[in-house]
Design an enzyme around this catalytic site. Structure first.
Site, PDB file in Angstrom:
ATOM      1  N   TYR A   1       0.847  -1.182   0.000  1.00 25.90           N
ATOM      2  CA  TYR A   1       0.000   0.000   0.000  1.00 25.90           C
ATOM      3  C   TYR A   1       0.889   1.240   0.000  1.00 25.90           C
ATOM      4  CZ  TYR A   1      -3.456  -3.572   1.148  1.00 25.90           C
ATOM      5  OH  TYR A   1      -4.232  -4.711   1.134  1.00 25.90           O
TER       6      TYR A   1
HETATM    7  N1  NAP Z   1      -5.486  -8.977   0.478  1.00 28.12           N
HETATM    8  C1  NAP Z   1      -5.777  -8.283  -0.577  1.00 28.12           C
HETATM    9  O1  NAP Z   1      -5.436  -8.634  -1.706  1.00 28.12           O
HETATM   10  C2  NAP Z   1      -6.590  -7.025  -0.411  1.00 28.12           C
HETATM   11  C3  NAP Z   1      -7.201  -6.439  -1.539  1.00 28.12           C
HETATM   12  C4  NAP Z   1      -7.975  -5.282  -1.335  1.00 28.12           C
HETATM   13  C5  NAP Z   1      -8.107  -4.754  -0.072  1.00 28.12           C
HETATM   14  N2  NAP Z   1      -7.470  -5.329   1.005  1.00 28.12           N
HETATM   15  C6  NAP Z   1      -7.601  -4.780   2.374  1.00 28.12           C
HETATM   16  O2  NAP Z   1      -8.986  -4.627   2.689  1.00 28.12           O
HETATM   17  C7  NAP Z   1      -9.276  -3.276   2.991  1.00 28.12           C
HETATM   18  C8  NAP Z   1     -10.705  -2.939   2.625  1.00 28.12           C
HETATM   19  O3  NAP Z   1     -10.893  -2.995   1.216  1.00 28.12           O
HETATM   20  P1  NAP Z   1     -10.880  -1.717   0.297  1.00 28.12           P
HETATM   21  O4  NAP Z   1     -10.396  -0.558   1.079  1.00 28.12           O
HETATM   22  O5  NAP Z   1     -10.145  -2.087  -0.932  1.00 28.12           O
HETATM   23  O6  NAP Z   1     -12.413  -1.551  -0.108  1.00 28.12           O
HETATM   24  P2  NAP Z   1     -13.738  -1.251   0.748  1.00 28.12           P
HETATM   25  O7  NAP Z   1     -13.444  -1.228   2.180  1.00 28.12           O
HETATM   26  O8  NAP Z   1     -14.790  -2.169   0.246  1.00 28.12           O
HETATM   27  O9  NAP Z   1     -14.116   0.214   0.208  1.00 28.12           O
HETATM   28  C9  NAP Z   1     -13.286   1.315   0.384  1.00 28.12           C
HETATM   29  C10 NAP Z   1     -13.977   2.526  -0.214  1.00 28.12           C
HETATM   30  O10 NAP Z   1     -15.173   2.790   0.528  1.00 28.12           O
HETATM   31  C11 NAP Z   1     -15.190   4.148   0.919  1.00 28.12           C
HETATM   32  N3  NAP Z   1     -15.939   4.240   2.182  1.00 28.12           N
HETATM   33  C12 NAP Z   1     -15.678   3.613   3.354  1.00 28.12           C
HETATM   34  N4  NAP Z   1     -16.616   3.914   4.267  1.00 28.12           N
HETATM   35  C13 NAP Z   1     -17.478   4.763   3.680  1.00 28.12           C
HETATM   36  C14 NAP Z   1     -18.660   5.415   4.109  1.00 28.12           C
HETATM   37  N5  NAP Z   1     -19.138   5.241   5.330  1.00 28.12           N
HETATM   38  N6  NAP Z   1     -19.306   6.229   3.220  1.00 28.12           N
HETATM   39  C15 NAP Z   1     -18.841   6.395   1.974  1.00 28.12           C
HETATM   40  N7  NAP Z   1     -17.724   5.791   1.508  1.00 28.12           N
HETATM   41  C16 NAP Z   1     -17.051   4.978   2.351  1.00 28.12           C
HETATM   42  C17 NAP Z   1     -13.749   4.537   1.049  1.00 28.12           C
HETATM   43  O11 NAP Z   1     -13.639   5.939   0.975  1.00 28.12           O
HETATM   44  P3  NAP Z   1     -12.303   6.776   1.398  1.00 28.12           P
HETATM   45  O12 NAP Z   1     -11.135   5.985   0.921  1.00 28.12           O
HETATM   46  O13 NAP Z   1     -12.481   8.072   0.695  1.00 28.12           O
HETATM   47  O14 NAP Z   1     -12.358   6.913   2.885  1.00 28.12           O
HETATM   48  C18 NAP Z   1     -13.144   3.812  -0.146  1.00 28.12           C
HETATM   49  O15 NAP Z   1     -13.377   4.546  -1.331  1.00 28.12           O
HETATM   50  C19 NAP Z   1      -8.167  -2.477   2.282  1.00 28.12           C
HETATM   51  O16 NAP Z   1      -8.028  -1.175   2.793  1.00 28.12           O
HETATM   52  C20 NAP Z   1      -6.989  -3.376   2.559  1.00 28.12           C
HETATM   53  O17 NAP Z   1      -6.541  -3.216   3.896  1.00 28.12           O
HETATM   54  C21 NAP Z   1      -6.737  -6.458   0.840  1.00 28.12           C
END
Ligand code: NAP
Length: 316
Positions: free
Chosen positions: A57
């Site tokens: 990241y």
């Molecule tokens: N192992 C892997 O391969 C892998 C792959 C992907 C992700 N991950 C991990 O999983 C975590 C979560 O997944 P993700 O971040 O990709 O996707 P997610 O949590 O499904 O979605 C993140 C998005 O949702 C928005 N968001 C969050 N809460 C919100 C709310 N209450 N209202 C409006 N928008 C909101 C965020 O906005 P902002 O960013 O503007 O706050 C961002 O744009 C990652 O951060 C990472 O740690 C791991």
């Protein structure tokens, strides 16, 4: 906040983990570092005890923000940090590398970035087809023996890959992609949970689409994770998800206008094979709104209703 045992690790974790991909500062909407540090502080203050990060990241930047915020609050010992290895962020792209010498170096760097002398949970980020699992897992055994990492897990592995890698080092955690709009790993998650692994879902908000913030097709930069990683923001998936959001809107209206994100998180957390939902959020307000999901629960009837809505909209 609610808490669950994390598989057989003996660790208890919050049912929501803070994801830090966005907090790393690239691939998502950009926010000043102070806002991103404050998101971590808000998570600790809301009872979150589980943090997911990775050197990938933004080349260690997310680990650094997380490490700084936790150190400044004196919260390190009270939380579980999950970070990863074997996936490097180079020139805006991601490169898999499970080479054991590389992993030993990467771990030292993660410890420095996180300002800690141990990592609670160390995950292989993606399987590397060019390195035998035995070599990668041997490096993890060594790090465990040295006390630098406490538990080992994997992300994005198939059952066959987990069974093979598990011959060389105990796998205690699995991190799959899972949400109302991505249920492809459900069978694998059930199996992994039966093996005693802790299950932490990523993309639990479908990359944000399940918040209802996007109601028309958007154009994202090719390097934005809403175009390169999550396919929900493109047709034909987009229209199917919009139909689901309409049903979620009706559910919300019948439940005092509860935010859609909270419905999606409760749906995910209620699945018996899920230990914790990782949610990426870069600001205090979003973290607080998401944490409030854990102040209420869906009944079995409501879960059945939502499952039916998901099937009708996405499996047709
Ligand atoms: N192992 C892997 O391969 C892998 C792959 C992907 C992700 N991950 C991990 O999983 C975590 C979560 O997944 P993700 O971040 O990709 O996707 P997610 O949590 O499904 O979605 C993140 C998005 O949702 C928005 N968001 C969050 N809460 C919100 C709310 N209450 N209202 C409006 N928008 C909101 C965020 O906005 P902002 O960013 O503007 O706050 C961002 O744009 C990652 O951060 C990472 O740690 C791991």
């Amino acid at each position: 906040m609610r808490y669950k045992q994390f598989g057989k690790t003996g660790m208890q974790v919050s049912e929501m983990a803070l994801g830090t991909w966005g907090i790393g500062g690239v691939g998502w909407d950009s926010n000043p570092e102070e806002t991103r540090l404050d998101a971590v502080r808000a998570a600790v203050e809301s009872g979150i005890t589980f943090f997911d990060t990775a050197p990938a990241y933004n080349a260690g930047a997310a680990e650094k923000v997380l490490g700084k915020a936790l150190r400044d609050m004196g919260a390190r010992k009270d939380v579980v940090i999950s970070t990863k290895c074997g996936n490097e962020y180079v020139n805006g792209g991601y490169v898999r590398d499970g080479d054991p010498a590389k992993i030993l170096r990467e771990c030292e760097e993660s410890l420095r970035n996180l300002q800690t002398d141990y990592i609670d949970l160390y995950l292989v980020h993606w399987p590397d087809p060019n390195t035998p699992f035995e070599a990668t897992m041997d490096a993890l055994n060594r790090l465990k023996k040295e006390g630098k990492i406490l538990h080992v897990g994997v992300s994005n592995f198939s059952r066959q890959q987990m069974e093979e890698a598990g011959q060389y080092c105990e796998i205690e955690a699995f991190q799959p992609h899972y949400s109302m709009v991505n249920r492809g790993s459900e069978e694998l998650m059930r199996w992994a949970a039966e093996q005693g692994m802790g299950i932490m879902t990523y993309g639990s908000l479908g990359g944000g689409i399940l918040t209802g913030a996007y109601r028309t097709l958007q154009h994202f930069d090719p390097k934005d994770n809403r175009s390169r990683f999550y396919k929900h923001f493109q047709e034909p998936e987009f229209s199917r998800i919009m139909a689901l959001l309409e049903k979620m809107d009706r559910f919300s209206a019948d439940h005092g206008g509860v935010p859609l994100a909270q419905i999606a998180l409760n749906w995910c957390a209620a699945k018996p094979f899920v230990s914790s939902c990782i949610v990426g959020a870069q600001s205090r307000a979003k973290v607080a709104q998401n944490c409030a999901a854990f102040d209420w629960e869906l009944t079995a009837e409501e879960m059945a209703l939502l499952d039916k809505a998901v099937e009708e909209c996405l499996d047709a």
